[in-house]
Motif scaffolding. Sequence first.
Motif, PDB file in Angstrom:
ATOM      1  N   GLN A 142       4.323   7.518  -8.504  1.00 25.94           N
ATOM      2  CA  GLN A 142       2.868   7.395  -8.630  1.00 25.94           C
ATOM      3  C   GLN A 142       2.256   6.712  -7.407  1.00 25.94           C
ATOM      4  O   GLN A 142       1.181   7.098  -6.943  1.00 25.94           O
ATOM      5  CB  GLN A 142       2.513   6.659  -9.905  1.00 25.94           C
ATOM      6  CG  GLN A 142       2.774   7.510 -11.134  1.00 25.94           C
ATOM      7  CD  GLN A 142       2.205   6.888 -12.398  1.00 25.94           C
ATOM      8  OE1 GLN A 142       1.204   6.198 -12.352  1.00 25.94           O
ATOM      9  NE2 GLN A 142       2.856   7.157 -13.524  1.00 25.94           N
ATOM     10  N   ILE A 143       2.926   5.705  -6.891  1.00 26.98           N
ATOM     11  CA  ILE A 143       2.426   5.004  -5.701  1.00 26.98           C
ATOM     12  C   ILE A 143       2.411   5.942  -4.494  1.00 26.98           C
ATOM     13  O   ILE A 143       1.416   6.029  -3.772  1.00 26.98           O
ATOM     14  CB  ILE A 143       3.277   3.745  -5.412  1.00 26.98           C
ATOM     15  CG1 ILE A 143       3.071   2.707  -6.518  1.00 26.98           C
ATOM     16  CG2 ILE A 143       2.953   3.170  -4.042  1.00 26.98           C
ATOM     17  CD1 ILE A 143       4.092   1.581  -6.504  1.00 26.98           C
ATOM     18  N   SER A 144       3.507   6.660  -4.279  1.00 29.78           N
ATOM     19  CA  SER A 144       3.554   7.566  -3.134  1.00 29.78           C
ATOM     20  C   SER A 144       2.611   8.749  -3.333  1.00 29.78           C
ATOM     21  O   SER A 144       2.018   9.246  -2.367  1.00 29.78           O
ATOM     22  CB  SER A 144       4.979   8.041  -2.851  1.00 29.78           C
ATOM     23  OG  SER A 144       5.512   8.726  -3.947  1.00 29.78           O
ATOM     24  N   ALA A 166      -0.295   8.602  -4.841  1.00 28.96           N
ATOM     25  CA  ALA A 166      -1.619   8.089  -4.486  1.00 28.96           C
ATOM     26  C   ALA A 166      -1.782   8.038  -2.965  1.00 28.96           C
ATOM     27  O   ALA A 166      -2.840   8.373  -2.428  1.00 28.96           O
ATOM     28  CB  ALA A 166      -1.829   6.703  -5.089  1.00 28.96           C
ATOM     29  N   SER A 178      -7.596  -0.652  -2.543  1.00 33.20           N
ATOM     30  CA  SER A 178      -6.390  -0.825  -3.337  1.00 33.20           C
ATOM     31  C   SER A 178      -6.819  -1.189  -4.756  1.00 33.20           C
ATOM     32  O   SER A 178      -7.589  -2.121  -4.950  1.00 33.20           O
ATOM     33  CB  SER A 178      -5.542  -1.946  -2.725  1.00 33.20           C
ATOM     34  OG  SER A 178      -4.399  -2.162  -3.497  1.00 33.20           O
ATOM     35  N   ASN A 202      -3.145  -0.684 -10.954  1.00 34.14           N
ATOM     36  CA  ASN A 202      -2.936   0.265 -12.044  1.00 34.14           C
ATOM     37  C   ASN A 202      -2.027  -0.412 -13.068  1.00 34.14           C
ATOM     38  O   ASN A 202      -0.865  -0.707 -12.775  1.00 34.14           O
ATOM     39  CB  ASN A 202      -2.307   1.545 -11.497  1.00 34.14           C
ATOM     40  CG  ASN A 202      -2.121   2.600 -12.545  1.00 34.14           C
ATOM     41  OD1 ASN A 202      -1.488   2.381 -13.562  1.00 34.14           O
ATOM     42  ND2 ASN A 202      -2.683   3.768 -12.276  1.00 34.14           N
ATOM     43  N   ASN A 246      -0.380  -1.848  -7.206  1.00 26.68           N
ATOM     44  CA  ASN A 246      -1.612  -1.411  -6.563  1.00 26.68           C
ATOM     45  C   ASN A 246      -1.444   0.008  -6.048  1.00 26.68           C
ATOM     46  O   ASN A 246      -0.417   0.334  -5.447  1.00 26.68           O
ATOM     47  CB  ASN A 246      -1.978  -2.333  -5.400  1.00 26.68           C
ATOM     48  CG  ASN A 246      -2.474  -3.681  -5.862  1.00 26.68           C
ATOM     49  OD1 ASN A 246      -3.058  -3.797  -6.939  1.00 26.68           O
ATOM     50  ND2 ASN A 246      -2.244  -4.699  -5.068  1.00 26.68           N
ATOM     51  N   LEU A 247      -2.462   0.836  -6.278  1.00 31.18           N
ATOM     52  CA  LEU A 247      -2.482   2.202  -5.769  1.00 31.18           C
ATOM     53  C   LEU A 247      -3.642   2.334  -4.794  1.00 31.18           C
ATOM     54  O   LEU A 247      -4.728   1.805  -5.028  1.00 31.18           O
ATOM     55  CB  LEU A 247      -2.659   3.215  -6.898  1.00 31.18           C
ATOM     56  CG  LEU A 247      -1.611   3.219  -8.015  1.00 31.18           C
ATOM     57  CD1 LEU A 247      -1.933   4.295  -9.034  1.00 31.18           C
ATOM     58  CD2 LEU A 247      -0.227   3.437  -7.446  1.00 31.18           C
ATOM     59  N   SER A 266      -6.640   4.333  -2.916  1.00 30.82           N
ATOM     60  CA  SER A 266      -7.554   5.435  -3.199  1.00 30.82           C
ATOM     61  C   SER A 266      -8.674   5.417  -2.165  1.00 30.82           C
ATOM     62  O   SER A 266      -8.866   4.435  -1.452  1.00 30.82           O
ATOM     63  CB  SER A 266      -8.128   5.327  -4.612  1.00 30.82           C
ATOM     64  OG  SER A 266      -8.922   4.165  -4.735  1.00 30.82           O
ATOM     65  N   ASN A 289       4.989   8.843   2.980  1.00 33.04           N
ATOM     66  CA  ASN A 289       4.802   8.906   1.533  1.00 33.04           C
ATOM     67  C   ASN A 289       5.578  10.066   0.924  1.00 33.04           C
ATOM     68  O   ASN A 289       6.154   9.945  -0.159  1.00 33.04           O
ATOM     69  CB  ASN A 289       3.307   9.033   1.186  1.00 33.04           C
ATOM     70  CG  ASN A 289       2.604   7.710   1.226  1.00 33.04           C
ATOM     71  OD1 ASN A 289       2.893   6.823   0.431  1.00 33.04           O
ATOM     72  ND2 ASN A 289       1.688   7.562   2.157  1.00 33.04           N
TER      73      ASN A 289
END
Length: 138
Positions: A10-12, A14, A54, A57, A63-64, A66, A118
């Motif tokens: 999920q982090i990568s 984002a 950042s 989540n 932190n993600l 966006s 990523n």
Amino acid sequence: MSDPLSATLQISGAGLRAQSERLRVVSENLANARSTGEAAGDDPYRRKTITFESEFNRAVQANLVSVKDIGKDKAEFAVEYDPGHPAADENGYVKMPNVNTLLELADMRETNRSYEANLKVMTQAREMVMRNIDLLRN
């Protein structure tokens, strides 16, 4: 709380979305680097900028990144002498976009590297998930 591999994906993911949007903005800037106004006195294309933020989540417990905003660069326009141009003023000067192609190319290169990093993280996390599944089968 999610498992570490899912959180990593999920982090990568984002990061991939953010860098993809950044690449779109840089590409638009490069495509319009010579786009002037259509009539005398019209403003040319104004360089776009992108800002990230950042966000925490809770599902991932991390932190993600966006896209926070896509704005406009407030830098002054350059002027070129071209009396035959439809957008030339009464003195023959044309306002040119505030896009520096060298800066945009450097930004594109950095964006590409961040995207690839990523993607590599996502690929490695996926491989780890597949190895876990293989271990569970045996």
